[in-house]
Design a protein around this motif. Sequence first.
Motif, short mmCIF file in Angstrom:
data_model
loop_
_atom_site.label_atom_id
_atom_site.label_comp_id
_atom_site.label_asym_id
_atom_site.label_seq_id
_atom_site.Cartn_x
_atom_site.Cartn_y
_atom_site.Cartn_z
N ASP A 101 -43.00 65.85 16.09
CA ASP A 101 -42.97 67.31 16.14
C ASP A 101 -41.60 67.90 16.47
OD1 ASP A 101 -45.73 67.52 15.61
OD2 ASP A 101 -46.21 67.22 17.73
N THR A 102 -40.63 67.07 16.80
CA THR A 102 -39.34 67.60 17.28
C THR A 102 -38.17 67.13 16.42
OG1 THR A 102 -40.23 67.51 19.53
CG2 THR A 102 -37.87 67.89 19.29
N ASP A 120 -39.09 72.74 17.49
CA ASP A 120 -40.50 72.36 17.60
C ASP A 120 -41.12 72.66 16.23
OD1 ASP A 120 -43.27 72.28 17.94
OD2 ASP A 120 -43.19 73.04 19.98
N LEU A 121 -41.24 71.63 15.40
CA LEU A 121 -41.70 71.82 14.03
C LEU A 121 -43.15 72.28 13.97
CD1 LEU A 121 -40.09 68.61 12.52
CD2 LEU A 121 -39.29 70.96 12.21
N ASN A 122 -43.95 71.87 14.92
CA ASN A 122 -45.36 72.21 14.92
C ASN A 122 -45.58 73.69 15.24
OD1 ASN A 122 -48.21 71.61 14.81
ND2 ASN A 122 -48.25 71.65 17.03
N ASN A 123 -44.84 74.18 16.25
CA ASN A 123 -45.01 75.57 16.68
C ASN A 123 -43.93 76.50 16.15
OD1 ASN A 123 -47.38 75.22 18.47
ND2 ASN A 123 -45.98 73.90 19.61
N LYS A 124 -42.99 75.93 15.37
CA LYS A 124 -41.91 76.71 14.76
C LYS A 124 -41.09 77.46 15.81
CE LYS A 124 -44.83 78.58 11.74
NZ LYS A 124 -45.96 77.65 11.83
N ASP A 138 -40.42 64.74 25.48
CA ASP A 138 -41.61 65.58 25.43
C ASP A 138 -41.33 67.03 25.83
OD1 ASP A 138 -44.30 66.05 24.97
OD2 ASP A 138 -44.89 65.59 27.03
N GLY A 139 -40.32 67.61 25.23
CA GLY A 139 -39.99 69.02 25.48
C GLY A 139 -39.08 69.28 26.65
#
Length: 208
Positions: A101-102, A120-124, A138-139
């Motif tokens: 996701d990153t 963050d590709l999942n949440n744009k 992890d963020g």
Amino acid sequence: MIKEIITLMFASYLIVIPHINKYEYKIKNDSKYAYLGSSSMNFVLNKEVNNVVDKEEKKNTYKLNKVSDNEYYITLYDESGNKYHDMFSPVEPVLRELDTDTLEINISVGSPARYTTFVDLNNKIISKSYFNYLAFDDGKVVYYENGSLIIADAFEEELIYKVITKNFSPAATSPIIKVKFIDANMIYFEYFEGQEYIEKTETVNLLD
């Protein structure tokens, strides 16, 4: 005229690069364009980038477009393949997937100095730019700034997990030798201490 504008953008980029708090990527959410923002520059990309694709890193997720040797665009796509963001770079950026996701976008300003932006590709969501960040997990991002080692949320910069201040040795960039996450709430780091540059190691619990 276009070449002169690009040259001016590149020159301004070099001027503001040392000031990390004054230089960061920002999104214009109501547009498909992005801009570079700082106290001394505010250039809005006002054109589509097409027909000049250097390489596609991952279908329907992101793509690196080369227009010239000093004009690159990282284009981001949603899950349907629709473009939602373009990011400009005056040098060829290095893209790396940290996890599913990153996306990590690195822009070099002279080895080993670099600015890194996380996506963050999942949440744009696109982070601010970090200068020579030290670790990511992890963020969470670890970086050295203003004499302190900082552990923060990469995408919510106001969310600080820990600020570590010690008798760090003076250094042009950072006295931190190495940082790694042991788990989600524990980091291990090596650093130089004092004027004698004594090498030290320490483990810190982010929850303490």
